[in-house]
Design an enzyme around this catalytic site. Sequence first.
Site, PDB file in Angstrom:
ATOM      1  N   THR A 269     -10.604 -11.832   5.156  1.00  0.00           N
ATOM      2  CA  THR A 269     -11.038 -12.882   4.221  1.00  0.00           C
ATOM      3  C   THR A 269      -9.860 -13.408   3.410  1.00  0.00           C
ATOM      4  O   THR A 269      -9.929 -14.515   2.879  1.00  0.00           O
ATOM      5  CB  THR A 269     -12.133 -12.373   3.266  1.00  0.00           C
ATOM      6  OG1 THR A 269     -11.701 -11.165   2.633  1.00  0.00           O
ATOM      7  CG2 THR A 269     -13.435 -12.123   3.999  1.00  0.00           C
TER       8      THR A 269
ATOM      9  N   LYS B 231      -2.741  -7.437   1.443  1.00  0.00           N
ATOM     10  CA  LYS B 231      -3.936  -6.815   2.026  1.00  0.00           C
ATOM     11  C   LYS B 231      -3.748  -5.308   2.014  1.00  0.00           C
ATOM     12  O   LYS B 231      -2.641  -4.804   1.758  1.00  0.00           O
ATOM     13  CB  LYS B 231      -4.182  -7.310   3.460  1.00  0.00           C
ATOM     14  CG  LYS B 231      -2.982  -7.182   4.378  1.00  0.00           C
ATOM     15  CD  LYS B 231      -3.283  -7.781   5.745  1.00  0.00           C
ATOM     16  CE  LYS B 231      -3.219  -9.300   5.709  1.00  0.00           C
ATOM     17  NZ  LYS B 231      -4.472  -9.935   6.018  1.00  0.00           N
ATOM     18  N   ARG B 232      -4.831  -4.598   2.287  1.00  0.00           N
ATOM     19  CA  ARG B 232      -4.765  -3.140   2.402  1.00  0.00           C
ATOM     20  C   ARG B 232      -3.671  -2.742   3.385  1.00  0.00           C
ATOM     21  O   ARG B 232      -3.469  -3.409   4.404  1.00  0.00           O
ATOM     22  CB  ARG B 232      -6.137  -2.653   2.869  1.00  0.00           C
ATOM     23  CG  ARG B 232      -6.318  -1.171   2.995  1.00  0.00           C
ATOM     24  CD  ARG B 232      -7.810  -0.848   3.173  1.00  0.00           C
ATOM     25  NE  ARG B 232      -8.413  -1.541   4.290  1.00  0.00           N
ATOM     26  CZ  ARG B 232      -8.487  -1.083   5.537  1.00  0.00           C
ATOM     27  NH1 ARG B 232      -7.966   0.102   5.835  1.00  0.00           N
ATOM     28  NH2 ARG B 232      -9.084  -1.768   6.487  1.00  0.00           N
TER      29      ARG B 232
ATOM     30  N   LYS C 164      -2.685  -3.668  10.566  1.00  0.00           N
ATOM     31  CA  LYS C 164      -2.417  -4.935   9.871  1.00  0.00           C
ATOM     32  C   LYS C 164      -0.943  -5.341   9.986  1.00  0.00           C
ATOM     33  O   LYS C 164      -0.566  -6.441   9.650  1.00  0.00           O
ATOM     34  CB  LYS C 164      -2.855  -4.847   8.411  1.00  0.00           C
ATOM     35  CG  LYS C 164      -4.380  -4.711   8.269  1.00  0.00           C
ATOM     36  CD  LYS C 164      -4.801  -4.551   6.816  1.00  0.00           C
ATOM     37  CE  LYS C 164      -6.313  -4.332   6.675  1.00  0.00           C
ATOM     38  NZ  LYS C 164      -7.113  -5.539   6.934  1.00  0.00           N
TER      39      LYS C 164
ATOM     40  N   HIS D  47     -18.130  -3.553  10.383  1.00  0.00           N
ATOM     41  CA  HIS D  47     -16.902  -4.172   9.880  1.00  0.00           C
ATOM     42  C   HIS D  47     -15.651  -3.747  10.634  1.00  0.00           C
ATOM     43  O   HIS D  47     -14.550  -4.075  10.196  1.00  0.00           O
ATOM     44  CB  HIS D  47     -16.694  -3.818   8.401  1.00  0.00           C
ATOM     45  CG  HIS D  47     -17.534  -4.614   7.461  1.00  0.00           C
ATOM     46  ND1 HIS D  47     -17.193  -5.885   7.057  1.00  0.00           N
ATOM     47  CD2 HIS D  47     -18.703  -4.334   6.850  1.00  0.00           C
ATOM     48  CE1 HIS D  47     -18.115  -6.345   6.221  1.00  0.00           C
ATOM     49  NE2 HIS D  47     -19.047  -5.435   6.082  1.00  0.00           N
TER      50      HIS D  47
ATOM     51  N   LYS E 143      -8.966 -17.310   1.918  1.00  0.00           N
ATOM     52  CA  LYS E 143      -8.544 -17.672   0.548  1.00  0.00           C
ATOM     53  C   LYS E 143      -7.237 -18.445   0.570  1.00  0.00           C
ATOM     54  O   LYS E 143      -7.058 -19.419  -0.177  1.00  0.00           O
ATOM     55  CB  LYS E 143      -8.395 -16.396  -0.292  1.00  0.00           C
ATOM     56  CG  LYS E 143      -9.691 -15.659  -0.547  1.00  0.00           C
ATOM     57  CD  LYS E 143      -9.450 -14.197  -0.899  1.00  0.00           C
ATOM     58  CE  LYS E 143     -10.739 -13.401  -0.752  1.00  0.00           C
ATOM     59  NZ  LYS E 143     -10.517 -11.949  -0.663  1.00  0.00           N
TER      60      LYS E 143
END
Length: 786
Positions: A628, A520-521, A526, A332, A632
């Site tokens: 992901t 998100k985390r 990110k 991952h 969504k």
Amino acid sequence: MINHEDLKSRIEIYSMTTFGSSFKDLDNNEKYVALSKALMETVLPIWNDSMEKSEEKKKAYYFSSEYLLGRFLDNNLINLRVKEEVDKILSDLGINYSEIEESEQDPALGNGGLGRLAACFLDSAATLGYPLDGYGIRYDFGLFKQQFINGEQVEVADNWTKYGDPWGIRKVKETVYVSFDHTVIKAVPYDYPIIGYDKKLINTLRLWKAESLDEFDFKAFNDQNYDLAVKEKNDAENIAKVLYPNDSFEEGKKLRLKQEYFFVSASLQDLIRKFKKKNRNLHEFYKYHSIQLNDTHPAVAVPELIRLLIAENIDFDEALSIAQKTFGYTNHTLMAEALEQWPIKYYEELLPNVLEIIKKINDKLIKEIKSMGVKDEDVYKYEIIHNGNIKMAWLAIYGSRSVNGVAKLHTDLLIKKELNDWYKLYPEKFNNKTNGITQRRWLLQANPELSNLITRLLNTEEWIVDLNKLKGLEKFADDSEVLEEFIKIKKTKKEQLARYIKEVEGIEISPDSIFDVQVKRIHEYKRQLLNAFHILDLYFRIKENPNLDIYPRTFIFGGKAAPGYYRAKGIIKFINDIANLVNNDPDVNNRIKVVFVQDYRVSYAEKIMPSADISEQISTAGKEASGTGNMKLMLNGAPTIGTFDGANIEIVEEAGEENNFIFGLRVEEIQSLAANYNPKEIYQSNRRLKRVVDTLIDDTFEDKTGVYKDIYNSLINGTSWERPDVYFVLADFQSYCEMQEKVDIAYKDRLNFAKKAWLNIANSGKFSSDRTIKEYANEIWNIERI
């Protein structure tokens, strides 16, 4: 169909026997428990029937440290196709179903995409009729509840079962025992039904609770050693107390290792016990079991299965061969620090028997690769035990028959770069399985208004189990009446979210503004920081030019930082400080607003995803394995502003770059730039960029802890362990700001922007986890539908 009078009777019985009161007199938390227990009576016969049907088949098992399931009640009612009936039954009793639904606690058994993916996979497998059971840990307190105090993240215990656990069944008779050196722990299973849509199949998620052999030392208590009397109980329960305990110090690291081994050993013992009960030959274990390792957390399963098979009188070589035919490994991450390594000394202390097996595996590997032509000087590249550490990813690769990435770019980078040495030796193992999401939760449940429109336009509900049917929506892309109806639905979802944010966050936002969403985390790669810099730049530009022509915009953030991740927590504080600055400035707060929602979780996401106008997917190219959340948001009609990274690439391939907003350096550009990258030069040459970066050190915001100075140094000067601006935030700033201006221009043409959003929905079929699960089932697990 449900017998209405029968369900009413059951609800009343569970109300009285559980809480001693009539259903109408219970609070909403109690009503949730009583209703769920009553519904379990409907589930159990179907569940038992499903287990019997899959009894003789080869099954797949998903080993994951995380399951971010979301609330059970609404999802289960939808998949049982009885939600409207139950709503009617409760209405007859004068009860509001929505209030009961909102009272359910999210099971906080995951953090971000890894755990949510696991939950989507279980849903898809059950819906498609594939026998796939999950194994994991029943954490007492999950991750944590997030609160903000003075803008800083504060972690609070999340007791998700404090009102009961009506969907879980405790199976004491199936307890197994897990041994660490000098210690034995009980692993008590709790089973949860995973209900396929339209009751196709009900699979099982088995979560293990850690308990001590002796819960209470009566002699110690009698001797007035009260702490000692419960020490064994506390030590055992700590193993499953919280997800990802802070591992800043050695004791935290050891606890994480215990967690991983605890659930892996318990799960494998469980499978072997059940297999033997059927009088089957353990030499054929792999013919009936396919086990998928969700990242490296459960990689210790490889030596543990071998150890257990040796205990059953199977020799090492055959046991290794069985393991290699049984396991599949999903990678991952491309982040080196996320590829787990454990110091040998931890294994020597806690798992000496497992360490002996790992040493044998390592010896076998070295002998094998030498026979394949690997030179002595290159052997170190493959060693599972190297420099005093055990490389769990290497263990998983060698111990599995399949190694897959989770997006096309991710898998390409694994093959060509990160795992290229392994690929050269074992090319047949490597494959791609692009991630997916379940449309049952993320569209049918989260956005019933849009779901109803889709069903009416397509004149079928088949999209619920075949998301490719959404392709039929393309023909409405130029239909202004349909687009106006879609815009109206989007406005409704934005109004719903605005009311909820006002209620729980105390912040008013306008549904007429652009909802720009990054949830998100929290992690540096990110790049929530890049988003924050753009907001500050916009703020300063409005202050300079009050007539700046921009469409009002609300920036919505959500996500948690790991408790020990100092810099990520600093980024949260920075964004909250920006929010405080922007939201309290009358010159700008009717133009832009900033909201960082507290305690982002699945149930919050179900409100945010349908309301988003823009999906922020701005990770450094080559760092996000897949993502992901992007799927969504796409499914609910939010075009992506993002880099050419992870599944963004495939989203653009499906929906068209003209319907999304792609910016920034690409992987190959980053690779060629990296050696000579000078962020300070960019910083000094770009006035707007320098102005926002300087807020980290110029007293615009109070920095009591020094974390802002640390963030500044990480961007401009680097640190003793990393070069400056590792994630190319400064390099992509200008490109990002320019693309955000294009978003602003595009949104002003409401119908054309709605067309972009609509074409994203119509082309989201590939990103169903149903497709992903079919690929796993057919290409890795070799299992058949029931």
